[in-house]
Design an enzyme around this catalytic site. Structure first.
Site, PDB file in Angstrom:
ATOM      1  N   HIS A 257      -0.320   3.026  -7.767  1.00 11.55           N
ATOM      2  CA  HIS A 257       1.026   3.495  -7.438  1.00 11.55           C
ATOM      3  C   HIS A 257       2.139   2.479  -7.703  1.00 11.55           C
ATOM      4  CE1 HIS A 257      -1.426   6.500  -5.751  1.00 11.55           C
ATOM      5  NE2 HIS A 257      -1.622   5.968  -4.564  1.00 11.55           N
TER       6      HIS A 257
ATOM      7  N   GLU B 229       2.792   1.729   5.406  1.00 11.12           N
ATOM      8  CA  GLU B 229       2.216   2.895   6.082  1.00 11.12           C
ATOM      9  C   GLU B 229       1.933   2.529   7.534  1.00 11.12           C
ATOM     10  OE1 GLU B 229      -0.575   5.404   3.533  1.00 11.12           O
ATOM     11  OE2 GLU B 229      -1.085   3.347   3.009  1.00 11.12           O
TER      12      GLU B 229
ATOM     13  N   ASP C 172     -24.946  21.842  -7.013  1.00 15.54           N
ATOM     14  CA  ASP C 172     -24.934  20.384  -7.046  1.00 15.54           C
ATOM     15  C   ASP C 172     -24.267  19.896  -8.316  1.00 15.54           C
ATOM     16  OD1 ASP C 172     -26.093  19.110  -4.886  1.00 15.54           O
ATOM     17  OD2 ASP C 172     -28.082  19.880  -5.458  1.00 15.54           O
TER      18      ASP C 172
ATOM     19  N   LYS D 267      -7.453   8.983  -8.569  1.00 15.74           N
ATOM     20  CA  LYS D 267      -7.697   7.560  -8.421  1.00 15.74           C
ATOM     21  C   LYS D 267      -8.782   7.346  -7.356  1.00 15.74           C
ATOM     22  CE  LYS D 267      -5.317   5.027  -5.591  1.00 15.74           C
ATOM     23  NZ  LYS D 267      -5.547   5.188  -4.147  1.00 15.74           N
TER      24      LYS D 267
ATOM     25  N   ASP E 283      -6.208  -0.243  -3.866  1.00 16.30           N
ATOM     26  CA  ASP E 283      -5.882   1.095  -3.381  1.00 16.30           C
ATOM     27  C   ASP E 283      -4.450   1.506  -3.728  1.00 16.30           C
ATOM     28  OD1 ASP E 283      -6.369   3.493  -1.906  1.00 16.30           O
ATOM     29  OD2 ASP E 283      -5.216   2.664  -0.231  1.00 16.30           O
TER      30      ASP E 283
ATOM     31  N   LYS F 246       6.295  12.080  -7.186  1.00  8.45           N
ATOM     32  CA  LYS F 246       7.283  12.101  -6.097  1.00  8.45           C
ATOM     33  C   LYS F 246       8.672  12.260  -6.706  1.00  8.45           C
ATOM     34  CE  LYS F 246       4.516   9.427  -2.861  1.00  8.45           C
ATOM     35  NZ  LYS F 246       4.456   9.996  -1.528  1.00  8.45           N
TER      36      LYS F 246
HETATM   37  C1  BG6 Z   1      -3.447   6.949  -1.586  1.00  9.42           C
HETATM   38  C2  BG6 Z   1      -4.179   5.804  -0.954  1.00  9.42           C
HETATM   39  O1  BG6 Z   1      -3.542   6.884  -2.981  1.00  9.42           O
HETATM   40  O2  BG6 Z   1      -2.084   6.911  -1.206  1.00  9.42           O
HETATM   41  C3  BG6 Z   1      -4.057   5.859   0.543  1.00  9.42           C
HETATM   42  O3  BG6 Z   1      -5.549   5.858  -1.330  1.00  9.42           O
HETATM   43  C4  BG6 Z   1      -2.617   5.939   0.955  1.00  9.42           C
HETATM   44  O4  BG6 Z   1      -4.674   4.742   1.151  1.00  9.42           O
HETATM   45  C5  BG6 Z   1      -1.885   7.040   0.192  1.00  9.42           C
HETATM   46  O5  BG6 Z   1      -2.575   6.216   2.340  1.00  9.42           O
HETATM   47  C6  BG6 Z   1      -0.394   6.933   0.444  1.00  9.42           C
HETATM   48  O6  BG6 Z   1       0.253   8.024  -0.116  1.00  9.42           O
HETATM   49  P1  BG6 Z   1       1.705   8.430   0.400  1.00  9.42           P
HETATM   50  O7  BG6 Z   1       2.134   9.479  -0.545  1.00  9.42           O
HETATM   51  O8  BG6 Z   1       1.545   8.872   1.810  1.00  9.42           O
HETATM   52  O9  BG6 Z   1       2.505   7.169   0.301  1.00  9.42           O
END
Ligand code: BG6
Length: 499
Positions: free
Chosen positions: A251, A227, A99, A159, A246, A193
Protein backbone atom coordinates in the site's frame (compact mmCIF):
# COMPACT_ATOMS: atom_id res chain seq x y z
CA UNK A 1 -32.75 2.38 -7.80
CA UNK A 2 -34.13 2.79 -4.30
CA UNK A 3 -33.48 5.56 -1.79
CA UNK A 4 -30.56 4.03 0.03
CA UNK A 5 -27.76 5.13 -2.28
CA UNK A 6 -26.74 8.71 -1.79
CA UNK A 7 -23.43 8.57 -3.55
CA UNK A 8 -22.73 8.89 -7.24
CA UNK A 9 -23.21 5.70 -9.25
CA UNK A 10 -20.87 6.53 -12.07
CA UNK A 11 -18.84 4.16 -14.14
CA UNK A 12 -18.67 2.40 -17.44
CA UNK A 13 -21.28 -0.36 -17.81
CA UNK A 14 -19.86 -3.86 -17.56
CA UNK A 15 -20.46 -6.94 -19.69
CA UNK A 16 -22.21 -10.03 -18.35
CA UNK A 17 -19.54 -11.99 -16.51
CA UNK A 18 -19.22 -15.09 -14.41
CA UNK A 19 -17.49 -14.01 -11.24
CA UNK A 20 -15.86 -17.01 -9.64
CA UNK A 21 -14.68 -16.57 -6.06
CA UNK A 22 -12.15 -19.03 -4.69
CA UNK A 23 -12.31 -18.88 -0.92
CA UNK A 24 -15.97 -17.93 -1.11
CA UNK A 25 -16.53 -19.03 2.48
CA UNK A 26 -13.74 -16.82 3.80
CA UNK A 27 -13.50 -13.53 5.51
CA UNK A 28 -12.55 -11.33 2.57
CA UNK A 29 -15.54 -12.57 0.63
CA UNK A 30 -18.05 -11.61 3.26
CA UNK A 31 -16.35 -8.45 4.51
CA UNK A 32 -15.46 -6.89 1.19
CA UNK A 33 -16.37 -8.73 -2.01
CA UNK A 34 -20.03 -9.43 -1.41
CA UNK A 35 -20.85 -5.94 -0.06
CA UNK A 36 -19.02 -4.46 -3.06
CA UNK A 37 -20.95 -6.67 -5.51
CA UNK A 38 -24.28 -5.80 -3.85
CA UNK A 39 -23.53 -2.12 -4.28
CA UNK A 40 -22.35 -2.58 -7.85
CA UNK A 41 -25.54 -4.39 -8.78
CA UNK A 42 -27.54 -1.69 -7.08
CA UNK A 43 -25.69 1.01 -8.99
CA UNK A 44 -25.99 -0.75 -12.32
CA UNK A 45 -22.26 -1.47 -12.45
CA UNK A 46 -22.65 -5.23 -12.32
CA UNK A 47 -24.55 -6.65 -15.28
CA UNK A 48 -27.74 -8.25 -13.95
CA UNK A 49 -27.26 -11.39 -16.03
CA UNK A 50 -23.88 -12.04 -14.43
CA UNK A 51 -23.33 -14.98 -12.09
CA UNK A 52 -21.40 -15.18 -8.85
CA UNK A 53 -19.99 -18.64 -8.37
CA UNK A 54 -18.51 -19.54 -5.01
CA UNK A 55 -15.91 -22.30 -4.81
CA UNK A 56 -15.76 -23.60 -1.25
CA UNK A 57 -16.10 -26.68 0.84
CA UNK A 58 -17.56 -27.68 4.16
CA UNK A 59 -20.83 -25.74 3.87
CA UNK A 60 -24.17 -26.25 2.25
CA UNK A 61 -25.42 -23.71 -0.24
CA UNK A 62 -27.88 -22.28 2.28
CA UNK A 63 -25.31 -22.07 5.05
CA UNK A 64 -23.03 -20.19 2.70
CA UNK A 65 -25.72 -17.71 1.63
CA UNK A 66 -26.72 -17.25 5.21
CA UNK A 67 -23.18 -16.36 6.25
CA UNK A 68 -22.95 -13.85 3.40
CA UNK A 69 -26.20 -12.24 4.49
CA UNK A 70 -24.99 -11.93 8.06
CA UNK A 71 -21.66 -10.62 6.76
CA UNK A 72 -23.34 -7.72 4.98
CA UNK A 73 -25.18 -6.71 8.14
CA UNK A 74 -22.06 -6.94 10.23
CA UNK A 75 -19.43 -5.46 7.94
CA UNK A 76 -21.43 -3.14 5.71
CA UNK A 77 -24.35 -2.02 7.89
CA UNK A 78 -24.77 1.06 5.70
CA UNK A 79 -26.17 -1.29 3.05
CA UNK A 80 -29.71 -1.28 4.27
CA UNK A 81 -30.91 -3.88 1.81
CA UNK A 82 -34.53 -4.60 1.18
CA UNK A 83 -35.65 -8.21 1.12
CA UNK A 84 -36.44 -8.19 -2.55
CA UNK A 85 -33.02 -6.82 -3.34
CA UNK A 86 -31.35 -9.68 -1.49
CA UNK A 87 -33.53 -12.18 -3.34
CA UNK A 88 -32.60 -10.61 -6.70
CA UNK A 89 -28.98 -10.68 -5.70
CA UNK A 90 -28.85 -14.31 -4.64
CA UNK A 91 -30.61 -15.34 -7.83
CA UNK A 92 -27.18 -14.70 -9.37
CA UNK A 93 -25.43 -17.20 -7.09
CA UNK A 94 -24.11 -20.68 -7.74
CA UNK A 95 -21.82 -22.84 -5.67
CA UNK A 96 -19.18 -25.36 -6.71
CA UNK A 97 -18.06 -27.42 -3.73
CA UNK A 98 -14.55 -28.78 -3.92
CA UNK A 99 -10.91 -28.83 -2.96
CA UNK A 100 -8.57 -26.39 -4.60
CA UNK A 101 -5.86 -28.97 -5.20
CA UNK A 102 -8.26 -31.35 -6.87
CA UNK A 103 -8.42 -31.22 -10.70
CA UNK A 104 -12.05 -32.35 -10.63
CA UNK A 105 -13.01 -29.08 -8.89
CA UNK A 106 -11.87 -27.13 -11.95
CA UNK A 107 -13.56 -29.61 -14.29
CA UNK A 108 -16.79 -29.18 -12.34
CA UNK A 109 -16.35 -25.43 -12.42
CA UNK A 110 -15.90 -25.61 -16.19
CA UNK A 111 -19.13 -27.64 -16.46
CA UNK A 112 -20.97 -25.20 -14.23
CA UNK A 113 -19.81 -22.24 -16.33
CA UNK A 114 -20.82 -24.07 -19.48
CA UNK A 115 -24.32 -24.85 -18.27
CA UNK A 116 -25.40 -21.75 -16.37
CA UNK A 117 -25.46 -19.36 -19.28
CA UNK A 118 -23.98 -18.48 -22.56
CA UNK A 119 -21.42 -15.96 -21.29
CA UNK A 120 -17.81 -16.71 -21.72
CA UNK A 121 -16.37 -13.84 -19.76
CA UNK A 122 -14.99 -14.93 -16.45
CA UNK A 123 -13.28 -13.21 -13.57
CA UNK A 124 -11.56 -15.52 -11.10
CA UNK A 125 -11.01 -13.96 -7.69
CA UNK A 126 -8.42 -15.61 -5.45
CA UNK A 127 -9.73 -14.72 -1.99
CA UNK A 128 -7.49 -17.39 -0.49
CA UNK A 129 -4.13 -17.52 1.30
CA UNK A 130 -1.21 -16.90 -1.09
CA UNK A 131 0.00 -20.49 -1.10
CA UNK A 132 -3.02 -21.29 -3.29
CA UNK A 133 -2.48 -18.77 -6.09
CA UNK A 134 -0.36 -21.01 -8.28
CA UNK A 135 -2.54 -24.05 -7.66
CA UNK A 136 -5.61 -22.12 -8.76
CA UNK A 137 -3.98 -20.62 -11.85
CA UNK A 138 -2.67 -24.03 -12.88
CA UNK A 139 -6.04 -25.70 -12.22
CA UNK A 140 -7.78 -23.10 -14.38
CA UNK A 141 -5.23 -23.56 -17.13
CA UNK A 142 -5.54 -27.34 -17.13
CA UNK A 143 -9.33 -27.16 -17.30
CA UNK A 144 -9.08 -24.77 -20.27
CA UNK A 145 -10.62 -22.01 -18.18
CA UNK A 146 -7.81 -19.55 -18.82
CA UNK A 147 -8.27 -19.61 -22.62
CA UNK A 148 -9.68 -16.39 -23.95
CA UNK A 149 -11.12 -17.80 -27.20
CA UNK A 150 -14.71 -16.78 -26.58
CA UNK A 151 -14.51 -14.14 -23.85
CA UNK A 152 -12.09 -12.62 -21.41
CA UNK A 153 -10.56 -14.58 -18.55
CA UNK A 154 -9.04 -12.49 -15.75
CA UNK A 155 -7.61 -13.54 -12.43
CA UNK A 156 -7.42 -11.32 -9.36
CA UNK A 157 -4.58 -11.97 -6.95
CA UNK A 158 -4.77 -10.54 -3.46
CA UNK A 159 -1.79 -9.39 -1.46
CA UNK A 160 0.64 -10.46 -0.14
CA UNK A 161 2.25 -11.01 -3.51
CA UNK A 162 5.29 -12.88 -2.24
CA UNK A 163 7.12 -12.39 1.02
CA UNK A 164 10.37 -11.13 -0.51
CA UNK A 165 11.99 -10.65 -3.89
CA UNK A 166 12.65 -14.35 -4.53
CA UNK A 167 9.17 -15.51 -3.67
CA UNK A 168 7.57 -12.68 -5.70
CA UNK A 169 9.70 -13.59 -8.73
CA UNK A 170 8.80 -17.24 -8.33
CA UNK A 171 5.10 -16.44 -8.09
CA UNK A 172 5.24 -14.15 -11.12
CA UNK A 173 7.00 -16.90 -13.07
CA UNK A 174 4.46 -19.53 -12.08
CA UNK A 175 1.49 -17.33 -12.96
CA UNK A 176 2.99 -16.16 -16.21
CA UNK A 177 3.60 -19.77 -17.28
CA UNK A 178 -0.14 -20.37 -17.49
CA UNK A 179 -1.58 -16.87 -17.95
CA UNK A 180 -0.71 -13.81 -19.96
CA UNK A 181 0.38 -10.79 -17.85
CA UNK A 182 -2.67 -8.94 -19.25
CA UNK A 183 -4.93 -11.49 -17.51
CA UNK A 184 -3.36 -10.97 -14.07
CA UNK A 185 -4.77 -8.27 -11.76
CA UNK A 186 -2.65 -7.89 -8.61
CA UNK A 187 -4.94 -6.01 -6.30
CA UNK A 188 -3.81 -3.34 -3.87
CA UNK A 189 -6.93 -1.95 -2.28
CA UNK A 190 -5.25 1.36 -1.40
CA UNK A 191 -5.17 2.22 -5.08
CA UNK A 192 -8.94 1.85 -5.21
CA UNK A 193 -9.46 4.41 -2.46
CA UNK A 194 -11.15 7.51 -3.75
CA UNK A 195 -8.64 9.89 -2.23
CA UNK A 196 -5.66 8.04 -3.64
CA UNK A 197 -7.14 8.25 -7.13
CA UNK A 198 -8.05 11.84 -6.53
CA UNK A 199 -4.41 12.54 -5.90
CA UNK A 200 -3.87 12.00 -9.62
CA UNK A 201 -6.64 14.45 -10.49
CA UNK A 202 -5.30 17.01 -8.05
CA UNK A 203 -1.80 16.62 -9.43
CA UNK A 204 -2.51 16.38 -13.14
CA UNK A 205 -5.71 18.34 -13.67
CA UNK A 206 -4.78 21.49 -11.76
CA UNK A 207 -2.07 23.92 -12.62
CA UNK A 208 -1.29 25.33 -9.18
CA UNK A 209 0.40 22.26 -7.75
CA UNK A 210 2.85 21.23 -10.45
CA UNK A 211 5.17 24.24 -10.08
CA UNK A 212 5.49 23.50 -6.34
CA UNK A 213 5.70 19.71 -6.63
CA UNK A 214 9.45 19.30 -6.39
CA UNK A 215 12.57 19.65 -4.29
CA UNK A 216 12.59 23.44 -4.60
CA UNK A 217 9.46 23.88 -2.48
CA UNK A 218 8.84 20.60 -0.69
CA UNK A 219 10.85 19.78 2.41
CA UNK A 220 9.65 16.22 2.85
CA UNK A 221 6.64 13.94 2.39
CA UNK A 222 4.98 11.62 4.91
CA UNK A 223 2.73 8.76 3.83
CA UNK A 224 1.06 6.96 6.67
CA UNK A 225 -1.48 4.36 7.67
CA UNK A 226 -2.22 4.30 11.38
CA UNK A 227 -4.65 1.70 12.65
CA UNK A 228 -6.25 1.24 16.03
CA UNK A 229 -7.06 -2.42 15.46
CA UNK A 230 -4.56 -5.10 16.39
CA UNK A 231 -3.83 -8.16 14.30
CA UNK A 232 -7.28 -9.60 14.99
CA UNK A 233 -7.40 -13.32 14.11
CA UNK A 234 -4.42 -13.19 11.73
CA UNK A 235 -1.47 -14.17 13.93
CA UNK A 236 -0.48 -16.94 11.61
CA UNK A 237 0.00 -14.60 8.69
CA UNK A 238 1.17 -11.58 10.65
CA UNK A 239 3.90 -13.40 12.55
CA UNK A 240 5.56 -14.16 9.21
CA UNK A 241 4.77 -10.81 7.72
CA UNK A 242 5.03 -7.89 10.15
CA UNK A 243 4.12 -4.31 9.33
CA UNK A 244 6.82 -3.74 6.72
CA UNK A 245 5.58 -6.51 4.45
CA UNK A 246 1.93 -6.15 5.33
CA UNK A 247 1.49 -2.44 4.66
CA UNK A 248 4.65 -0.84 3.36
CA UNK A 249 5.72 -3.02 0.44
CA UNK A 250 2.24 -2.87 -1.02
CA UNK A 251 0.00 0.00 0.00
CA UNK A 252 2.36 2.74 1.12
CA UNK A 253 5.01 2.26 -1.54
CA UNK A 254 2.30 2.18 -4.18
CA UNK A 255 0.97 5.49 -2.90
CA UNK A 256 4.51 6.87 -2.91
CA UNK A 257 4.84 6.10 -6.63
CA UNK A 258 1.67 8.07 -7.38
CA UNK A 259 2.87 11.03 -5.33
CA UNK A 260 6.31 11.05 -6.93
CA UNK A 261 5.74 10.00 -10.54
CA UNK A 262 6.05 12.25 -13.56
CA UNK A 263 2.88 13.04 -15.53
CA UNK A 264 2.15 10.03 -17.75
CA UNK A 265 1.56 10.81 -21.43
CA UNK A 266 -1.93 9.35 -21.22
CA UNK A 267 -4.18 7.82 -18.61
CA UNK A 268 -3.77 4.20 -19.61
CA UNK A 269 -2.60 1.26 -17.55
CA UNK A 270 0.81 0.97 -19.11
CA UNK A 271 1.53 4.68 -19.37
CA UNK A 272 0.76 5.12 -15.64
CA UNK A 273 2.61 2.00 -14.60
CA UNK A 274 5.64 2.93 -16.71
CA UNK A 275 5.91 6.16 -14.70
CA UNK A 276 5.41 4.38 -11.38
CA UNK A 277 8.16 1.90 -12.07
CA UNK A 278 10.55 4.75 -12.92
CA UNK A 279 10.01 6.09 -9.40
CA UNK A 280 10.78 2.71 -7.86
CA UNK A 281 13.90 2.38 -9.98
CA UNK A 282 15.07 5.77 -8.75
CA UNK A 283 14.68 4.89 -5.07
CA UNK A 284 18.11 4.96 -3.42
CA UNK A 285 19.19 1.57 -2.09
CA UNK A 286 19.22 1.23 1.65
CA UNK A 287 22.87 0.80 2.59
CA UNK A 288 23.18 -1.76 5.40
CA UNK A 289 25.05 0.76 7.59
CA UNK A 290 22.17 3.30 7.24
CA UNK A 291 19.27 1.01 8.02
CA UNK A 292 19.27 1.81 11.73
CA UNK A 293 19.20 5.53 10.93
CA UNK A 294 16.56 5.28 8.22
CA UNK A 295 14.06 2.87 9.76
CA UNK A 296 12.04 2.30 12.91
CA UNK A 297 10.49 -0.95 14.08
CA UNK A 298 8.42 -1.44 17.20
CA UNK A 299 5.76 -3.69 18.68
CA UNK A 300 2.72 -2.82 20.77
CA UNK A 301 2.50 -3.69 24.40
CA UNK A 302 -0.74 -3.61 26.39
CA UNK A 303 -2.58 -0.30 26.59
CA UNK A 304 -5.90 1.47 26.26
CA UNK A 305 -7.71 2.50 23.08
CA UNK A 306 -11.06 4.31 23.20
CA UNK A 307 -11.26 3.52 26.90
CA UNK A 308 -10.88 -0.21 26.30
CA UNK A 309 -7.90 -2.16 27.58
CA UNK A 310 -6.15 -4.07 24.86
CA UNK A 311 -3.58 -6.87 25.02
CA UNK A 312 0.02 -6.68 24.03
CA UNK A 313 0.96 -8.19 20.68
CA UNK A 314 2.69 -11.12 22.33
CA UNK A 315 -0.49 -11.92 24.27
CA UNK A 316 -2.56 -12.17 21.06
CA UNK A 317 -3.83 -15.64 20.17
CA UNK A 318 -1.28 -17.50 18.11
CA UNK A 319 1.64 -15.13 18.73
CA UNK A 320 4.71 -16.58 20.37
CA UNK A 321 5.65 -15.04 23.72
CA UNK A 322 9.10 -14.03 22.50
CA UNK A 323 7.98 -12.72 19.12
CA UNK A 324 9.99 -9.76 17.79
CA UNK A 325 7.66 -9.12 14.83
CA UNK A 326 7.16 -5.42 14.19
CA UNK A 327 3.62 -4.03 14.43
CA UNK A 328 4.94 -0.55 13.65
CA UNK A 329 7.35 0.20 10.81
CA UNK A 330 8.74 3.40 9.38
CA UNK A 331 11.30 3.93 6.64
CA UNK A 332 12.84 7.00 5.09
CA UNK A 333 13.22 6.74 1.33
CA UNK A 334 15.09 9.01 -1.08
CA UNK A 335 14.27 9.19 -4.75
CA UNK A 336 17.37 10.00 -6.73
CA UNK A 337 16.03 11.94 -9.67
CA UNK A 338 15.88 15.53 -10.83
CA UNK A 339 12.55 16.29 -9.15
CA UNK A 340 13.08 14.70 -5.75
CA UNK A 341 16.81 14.73 -5.02
CA UNK A 342 17.29 15.20 -1.26
CA UNK A 343 13.58 15.14 -0.32
CA UNK A 344 12.85 12.45 2.28
CA UNK A 345 9.73 10.35 1.79
CA UNK A 346 8.92 8.91 5.19
CA UNK A 347 6.45 6.04 5.13
CA UNK A 348 5.10 4.75 8.41
CA UNK A 349 2.39 2.40 9.57
CA UNK A 350 1.34 0.73 12.76
CA UNK A 351 -1.33 -1.20 14.58
CA UNK A 352 -2.90 -0.37 17.93
CA UNK A 353 -2.20 3.34 17.51
CA UNK A 354 -4.65 5.87 18.96
CA UNK A 355 -6.81 6.07 15.83
CA UNK A 356 -7.30 4.83 12.30
CA UNK A 357 -5.99 7.48 9.96
CA UNK A 358 -4.20 7.33 6.66
CA UNK A 359 -2.71 10.47 5.14
CA UNK A 360 -0.29 11.88 2.64
CA UNK A 361 1.37 14.96 4.07
CA UNK A 362 3.28 17.27 1.75
CA UNK A 363 5.38 19.56 3.97
CA UNK A 364 6.67 22.63 2.26
CA UNK A 365 9.84 24.47 3.11
CA UNK A 366 9.79 27.03 5.88
CA UNK A 367 9.15 30.61 4.63
CA UNK A 368 12.56 32.27 4.32
CA UNK A 369 11.87 35.36 6.41
CA UNK A 370 9.33 36.65 8.91
CA UNK A 371 8.76 40.39 8.90
CA UNK A 372 5.94 40.00 11.46
CA UNK A 373 8.14 38.72 14.24
CA UNK A 374 10.61 41.10 15.88
CA UNK A 375 12.95 38.18 16.50
CA UNK A 376 12.55 36.93 12.95
CA UNK A 377 11.28 33.54 14.10
CA UNK A 378 10.18 31.87 10.87
CA UNK A 379 6.49 31.18 10.33
CA UNK A 380 5.43 27.55 10.39
CA UNK A 381 5.91 25.64 7.15
CA UNK A 382 2.77 25.00 5.11
CA UNK A 383 1.42 21.53 4.57
CA UNK A 384 -0.98 20.02 2.13
CA UNK A 385 -2.64 16.96 3.60
CA UNK A 386 -4.51 14.36 1.56
CA UNK A 387 -6.67 12.40 3.95
CA UNK A 388 -7.00 8.87 2.58
CA UNK A 389 -9.36 7.82 5.36
CA UNK A 390 -11.47 8.41 7.32
CA UNK A 391 -13.10 11.72 6.31
CA UNK A 392 -11.52 11.61 2.86
CA UNK A 393 -10.51 15.01 1.65
CA UNK A 394 -7.78 17.56 1.46
CA UNK A 395 -6.56 20.13 3.97
CA UNK A 396 -4.19 23.03 3.54
CA UNK A 397 -2.31 24.15 6.64
CA UNK A 398 -1.55 27.87 6.34
CA UNK A 399 -0.63 30.70 8.69
CA UNK A 400 -3.33 33.29 9.18
CA UNK A 401 -3.72 36.52 11.07
CA UNK A 402 -5.34 36.41 14.48
CA UNK A 403 -8.32 38.82 14.38
CA UNK A 404 -7.85 42.22 16.01
CA UNK A 405 -5.18 44.87 16.22
CA UNK A 406 -2.28 42.51 15.92
CA UNK A 407 -0.11 40.83 13.35
CA UNK A 408 0.09 37.74 15.44
CA UNK A 409 -0.42 34.65 13.31
CA UNK A 410 -1.81 31.25 14.02
CA UNK A 411 -2.24 27.99 12.18
CA UNK A 412 -5.37 27.90 10.11
CA UNK A 413 -6.49 24.74 8.38
CA UNK A 414 -8.63 24.95 5.27
CA UNK A 415 -10.43 21.66 4.93
CA UNK A 416 -12.28 20.31 1.94
CA UNK A 417 -13.83 16.99 2.93
CA UNK A 418 -15.26 15.13 -0.06
CA UNK A 419 -18.37 14.07 1.77
CA UNK A 420 -19.48 17.67 2.05
CA UNK A 421 -19.40 18.12 -1.68
CA UNK A 422 -19.98 14.65 -3.07
CA UNK A 423 -21.66 12.54 -0.40
CA UNK A 424 -20.34 9.06 0.41
CA UNK A 425 -17.54 7.65 -1.67
CA UNK A 426 -17.31 4.17 -3.18
CA UNK A 427 -15.52 1.43 -1.33
CA UNK A 428 -12.14 0.54 -2.84
CA UNK A 429 -13.29 -2.98 -3.70
CA UNK A 430 -16.17 -1.65 -5.78
CA UNK A 431 -13.79 0.53 -7.73
CA UNK A 432 -11.30 -2.26 -8.28
CA UNK A 433 -13.80 -4.99 -9.12
CA UNK A 434 -15.39 -2.64 -11.60
CA UNK A 435 -11.98 -1.96 -13.15
CA UNK A 436 -11.29 -5.67 -13.57
CA UNK A 437 -14.70 -6.10 -15.20
CA UNK A 438 -13.95 -3.37 -17.73
CA UNK A 439 -10.36 -4.58 -18.19
CA UNK A 440 -8.67 -1.46 -16.84
CA UNK A 441 -5.45 -2.43 -15.08
CA UNK A 442 -4.30 1.10 -14.25
CA UNK A 443 -4.87 0.65 -10.51
CA UNK A 444 -3.28 -2.81 -10.36
CA UNK A 445 0.40 -3.60 -9.86
CA UNK A 446 2.39 -4.98 -12.74
CA UNK A 447 4.90 -7.82 -12.23
CA UNK A 448 7.91 -5.52 -12.54
CA UNK A 449 6.54 -3.04 -9.96
CA UNK A 450 6.02 -5.74 -7.38
CA UNK A 451 9.50 -7.13 -7.88
CA UNK A 452 11.07 -3.69 -7.79
CA UNK A 453 9.36 -2.79 -4.52
CA UNK A 454 10.50 -6.04 -2.90
CA UNK A 455 13.98 -5.45 -4.16
CA UNK A 456 14.06 -2.00 -2.48
CA UNK A 457 13.04 -3.53 0.84
CA UNK A 458 15.43 -6.49 0.66
CA UNK A 459 18.22 -4.85 2.73
CA UNK A 460 15.74 -3.95 5.47
CA UNK A 461 14.25 -7.43 5.49
CA UNK A 462 17.75 -8.84 5.67
CA UNK A 463 18.71 -6.55 8.56
CA UNK A 464 15.52 -7.32 10.48
CA UNK A 465 15.31 -11.03 9.85
CA UNK A 466 17.26 -12.30 12.83
CA UNK A 467 15.98 -9.73 15.26
CA UNK A 468 15.45 -11.21 18.69
CA UNK A 469 14.33 -8.09 20.54
CA UNK A 470 12.27 -5.07 19.57
CA UNK A 471 11.26 -1.73 21.11
CA UNK A 472 7.75 -1.61 22.52
CA UNK A 473 5.09 1.11 22.48
CA UNK A 474 2.01 1.19 24.62
CA UNK A 475 -1.10 0.47 22.60
CA UNK A 476 -3.11 3.65 22.14
CA UNK A 477 -0.11 5.99 22.21
CA UNK A 478 2.22 7.66 19.72
CA UNK A 479 5.24 6.99 21.93
CA UNK A 480 7.35 5.23 19.38
CA UNK A 481 11.03 5.30 20.11
CA UNK A 482 13.10 6.53 17.20
CA UNK A 483 10.38 8.46 15.35
CA UNK A 484 11.58 11.90 16.45
CA UNK A 485 15.12 11.03 15.38
CA UNK A 486 13.85 9.73 12.03
CA UNK A 487 12.27 13.14 11.40
CA UNK A 488 15.17 15.14 12.85
CA UNK A 489 16.03 16.73 9.50
CA UNK A 490 12.39 17.21 8.44
CA UNK A 491 10.69 20.55 8.97
CA UNK A 492 8.25 20.36 11.92
CA UNK A 493 9.05 16.70 12.49
CA UNK A 494 6.62 13.82 12.70
CA UNK A 495 3.07 14.75 11.76
CA UNK A 496 0.83 12.73 14.07
CA UNK A 497 -2.73 12.75 12.78
CA UNK A 498 -4.64 15.11 15.04
CA UNK A 499 -8.28 14.66 14.21
C1 BG6 B 1 -4.51 -4.90 4.67
C2 BG6 B 1 -3.57 -5.37 5.74
O1 BG6 B 1 -3.92 -5.02 3.41
O2 BG6 B 1 -4.86 -3.55 4.90
C3 BG6 B 1 -4.19 -5.21 7.10
O3 BG6 B 1 -3.23 -6.73 5.51
C4 BG6 B 1 -4.67 -3.81 7.30
O4 BG6 B 1 -3.29 -5.57 8.12
C5 BG6 B 1 -5.53 -3.34 6.13
O5 BG6 B 1 -5.45 -3.78 8.49
C6 BG6 B 1 -5.79 -1.85 6.25
O6 BG6 B 1 -6.69 -1.46 5.27
P1 BG6 B 1 -7.51 -0.10 5.46
O7 BG6 B 1 -8.20 0.07 4.16
O8 BG6 B 1 -8.41 -0.31 6.63
O9 BG6 B 1 -6.47 0.94 5.73
Amino acid sequence: MNERVTRQCLGEPTEPTNIVIFGAGGDLTKRKLIPALVEMLHCGLLHPTSYIIGVLKGRTYNEWLDSLYRGIHKYAPEIDMEDQEWQDFIAMFKMVPGDLQDDTTYAELADALETINGHSNALFYCAVPPEWYTTIATGLHKAGLADEDAGYRRIVIEKPFGMDLDSARKLNGELQRVLDESQIYRIDHYLGKESVQNLLIYRFANSILEPLWNRNYIDHIQISAAESIGIEYRANYYEKSGALRDMMQSHLMQVMTLVAMEPPVEFTADAVRDEKIKVLRAVRSFAPENIKKQTVAAQYSAGTIDNNSVNSYVAEDGVSADSATETFAAAKFYIDNWRWQGVPFVLWTGKRLPRRVSEIVIRFRTPPFNMFDPEGKPPLANALVFRVHPDEGIALRMNAKVPGLTTEMRRSVMRAPYAEEWGDVSDAYEVLLHDVLIGDATLFSRADEVEESWSILEPILEAWKDRIAINRYHAGTWDIEGMDELFADCVLGWHKPMY
